[in-house]
Design a protein around this motif. Structure first.
Motif, short mmCIF file in Angstrom:
data_model
loop_
_atom_site.label_atom_id
_atom_site.label_comp_id
_atom_site.label_asym_id
_atom_site.label_seq_id
_atom_site.Cartn_x
_atom_site.Cartn_y
_atom_site.Cartn_z
N ALA A 150 -10.44 -8.17 -0.99
CA ALA A 150 -9.13 -8.12 -1.66
C ALA A 150 -9.19 -7.10 -2.79
O ALA A 150 -9.08 -7.45 -3.97
N PRO A 151 -9.40 -5.81 -2.44
CA PRO A 151 -9.59 -4.80 -3.48
C PRO A 151 -8.41 -4.66 -4.43
O PRO A 151 -8.60 -4.44 -5.63
N GLY A 152 -7.19 -4.79 -3.92
CA GLY A 152 -6.03 -4.68 -4.78
C GLY A 152 -5.99 -5.76 -5.84
O GLY A 152 -5.75 -5.48 -7.02
N GLU A 153 -6.23 -7.00 -5.42
CA GLU A 153 -6.22 -8.11 -6.37
C GLU A 153 -7.33 -7.97 -7.40
O GLU A 153 -7.16 -8.30 -8.58
N ALA A 154 -8.50 -7.50 -6.96
CA ALA A 154 -9.63 -7.34 -7.87
C ALA A 154 -9.39 -6.22 -8.86
O ALA A 154 -9.54 -6.40 -10.08
N LEU A 155 -8.99 -5.06 -8.37
CA LEU A 155 -8.90 -3.88 -9.22
C LEU A 155 -7.74 -3.93 -10.20
O LEU A 155 -7.81 -3.31 -11.26
N ARG A 156 -6.68 -4.66 -9.88
CA ARG A 156 -5.58 -4.72 -10.83
C ARG A 156 -5.94 -5.58 -12.05
O ARG A 156 -5.24 -5.53 -13.07
N ARG A 157 -7.01 -6.33 -11.96
CA ARG A 157 -7.48 -7.13 -13.09
C ARG A 157 -8.55 -6.41 -13.90
O ARG A 157 -9.13 -6.97 -14.81
N LEU A 158 -8.79 -5.17 -13.54
CA LEU A 158 -9.91 -4.41 -14.08
C LEU A 158 -9.41 -3.15 -14.77
O LEU A 158 -8.58 -2.42 -14.23
N SER A 160 -17.26 -9.78 -7.19
CA SER A 160 -15.96 -10.43 -7.33
C SER A 160 -15.43 -10.28 -8.75
O SER A 160 -16.20 -10.37 -9.72
N VAL A 161 -14.13 -10.03 -8.86
CA VAL A 161 -13.45 -9.95 -10.15
C VAL A 161 -12.48 -11.12 -10.22
O VAL A 161 -11.55 -11.21 -9.42
N PHE A 162 -12.74 -12.05 -11.13
CA PHE A 162 -11.95 -13.28 -11.24
C PHE A 162 -11.77 -13.95 -9.88
O PHE A 162 -10.68 -14.39 -9.51
N GLY A 163 -12.86 -14.00 -9.12
CA GLY A 163 -12.87 -14.69 -7.84
C GLY A 163 -12.39 -13.88 -6.65
O GLY A 163 -12.47 -14.35 -5.52
N HIS A 164 -11.91 -12.66 -6.89
CA HIS A 164 -11.41 -11.81 -5.81
C HIS A 164 -12.50 -10.81 -5.41
O HIS A 164 -12.87 -9.95 -6.21
N THR A 199 -24.42 3.75 -11.01
CA THR A 199 -24.24 3.33 -9.62
C THR A 199 -23.66 1.92 -9.57
O THR A 199 -22.74 1.64 -8.78
N LEU A 200 -24.15 1.03 -10.42
CA LEU A 200 -23.63 -0.33 -10.46
C LEU A 200 -22.15 -0.33 -10.80
O LEU A 200 -21.35 -1.02 -10.14
N LEU A 201 -21.75 0.46 -11.81
CA LEU A 201 -20.34 0.50 -12.17
C LEU A 201 -19.50 1.17 -11.08
O LEU A 201 -18.33 0.81 -10.89
N SER A 202 -20.07 2.12 -10.36
CA SER A 202 -19.34 2.75 -9.26
C SER A 202 -19.07 1.76 -8.15
O SER A 202 -18.03 1.83 -7.48
N LEU A 203 -19.96 0.81 -7.95
CA LEU A 203 -19.73 -0.25 -6.96
C LEU A 203 -18.69 -1.24 -7.45
O LEU A 203 -17.82 -1.68 -6.69
N ILE A 204 -18.77 -1.61 -8.73
CA ILE A 204 -17.83 -2.56 -9.30
C ILE A 204 -16.41 -2.00 -9.26
O ILE A 204 -15.44 -2.74 -8.99
N THR A 205 -16.26 -0.71 -9.51
CA THR A 205 -14.94 -0.08 -9.54
C THR A 205 -14.53 0.46 -8.17
O THR A 205 -13.49 1.09 -8.03
N ARG A 206 -15.36 0.24 -7.19
CA ARG A 206 -15.12 0.58 -5.78
C ARG A 206 -15.04 2.09 -5.52
O ARG A 206 -14.40 2.54 -4.56
N LEU A 207 -15.70 2.87 -6.37
CA LEU A 207 -15.88 4.28 -6.04
C LEU A 207 -16.82 4.40 -4.84
O LEU A 207 -16.70 5.33 -4.05
N PHE A 208 -17.77 3.45 -4.75
CA PHE A 208 -18.65 3.35 -3.59
C PHE A 208 -18.40 2.00 -2.92
O PHE A 208 -18.08 1.01 -3.59
N ASP A 209 -18.54 1.95 -1.61
CA ASP A 209 -18.46 0.69 -0.89
C ASP A 209 -19.74 -0.10 -1.08
O ASP A 209 -20.85 0.47 -1.16
N THR A 210 -19.61 -1.40 -1.15
CA THR A 210 -20.78 -2.27 -1.28
C THR A 210 -21.56 -2.29 0.03
O THR A 210 -20.99 -2.57 1.09
N GLN A 211 -22.84 -1.98 -0.05
CA GLN A 211 -23.69 -1.97 1.14
C GLN A 211 -24.33 -3.34 1.39
O GLN A 211 -24.49 -3.76 2.54
N SER A 212 -24.69 -4.02 0.31
CA SER A 212 -25.37 -5.30 0.43
C SER A 212 -25.05 -6.15 -0.79
O SER A 212 -25.07 -5.65 -1.92
N GLY A 213 -24.76 -7.43 -0.58
CA GLY A 213 -24.39 -8.31 -1.67
C GLY A 213 -22.87 -8.35 -1.85
O GLY A 213 -22.12 -7.74 -1.08
N THR A 214 -22.42 -9.07 -2.86
CA THR A 214 -20.98 -9.22 -3.10
C THR A 214 -20.65 -8.99 -4.57
O THR A 214 -21.47 -9.23 -5.46
#
Length: 249
Positions: free
Chosen positions: A78-86, A69-73, A52-67
């Motif tokens: 800014a899902p595009g900026e975050a996911l292209r670094r992943l 960030s991937v390299f500050g994005h 579940t944690l990885l599904s949130l990090i990879t945006r398979l699920f939307d974040t319900q609570s908390g934040t």
């Protein structure tokens, strides 16, 4: 129990993330930092909330609570900026079994806007890195489980991400294949400075100088350098520390 504050730049920052499926809460305010150029393991039993944690990090699920960030994005802003670094390797096999190894990689490259000769050059480079260049014309279904996993890692690196996320990548593999995968990923950390988030329930995949998060029933019980987490628990080994934490939680 937080026992470390890393001074390395943060590749991934998870801050107070909670998640529920309907009325069933599966993550409870989890925080995690993956430093750039370091191997970070999320260690937990089956059902701990790792996937579940990885599904949130990879945006398979939307974040319900908390934040997150991937390299500050932030992935919610800014899902595009975050996911292209992943780069991601899921637990379930995701290769198209009827395509060749090369065509699997070229299709993925096209999804990232990489085409033509550049896509083929990158594909040949990453396949060489995982020692599978000679199998590039074979259909994926003709590979062993370990070889499939190595192709998935190669595919995840095609767009040159600085953070690699792998969900239980050695599940179902024989010992030799498992060691090959672990060594390759650790070499990426050591030689290329890639940040790695690796989920596992296998304690022998975690080393003393790794960054580790112990996750149990959706809660983070400890986060820090493995050796320091063990010392802070009063135990002598990670196995004993893990057992003590999870049995008392």
């Amino acid at each position: 129990m937080n026992v470390i504050s890393s001074i390395k730049p943060s590749a991934l920052a998870v801050d107070s993330v909670s998640h529920a499926y309907g009325s069933r809460r599966v993550l409870h305010g989890v925080s995690l930092t993956v430093p750039q150029g370091q191997f970070t393991a999320v260690l937990g039993l089956n059902g701990a909330g790792k996937t579940t944690l990885l599904s949130l990090i990879t945006r398979l699920f939307d974040t319900q609570s908390g934040t997150i960030s991937v390299f500050g994005h932030r992935i919610d802003r800014a899902p595009g900026e975050a996911l292209r670094r992943l780069g991601v390797v899921f637990q379930a096999r995701t290769l198209d079994l009827d395509l060749s190894v090369m065509d699997n990689l070229l299709f993925h490259a096209a999804l990232h806007g990489i085409g033509g000769g550049e896509a083929r050059r990158r594909a040949e480079t990453v396949l060489t890195d995982v020692d599978l260049l000679e199998r590039r014309r074979d259909k994926a279904r003709n590979l062993s489980g370990g070889q499939m996993r190595r192709v998935e890692i190669a595919r995840a690196l095609l767009h040159e991400p600085r953070l690699l996320v792998l969900d239980e990548p050695t599940v179902g593999l024989d010992i030799a294949s498992k060691l090959t995968i672990v060594r390759h990923v650790r070499r990426l950390v050591r030689e290329r400075g890639v940040g790695v988030l690796w989920t596992t329930h296998l304690l022998d995949e975690v080393e003393p100088d790794d960054n580790v998060l112990i996750l149990h029933q959706g809660s983070a019980l400890a986060h820090g350098v493995t050796a320091e987490v063990v010392a802070a628990s009063g135990a002598e080994t990670l196995r004993a520390a893990f057992a003590g934490m999870t049995e008392s939680a």
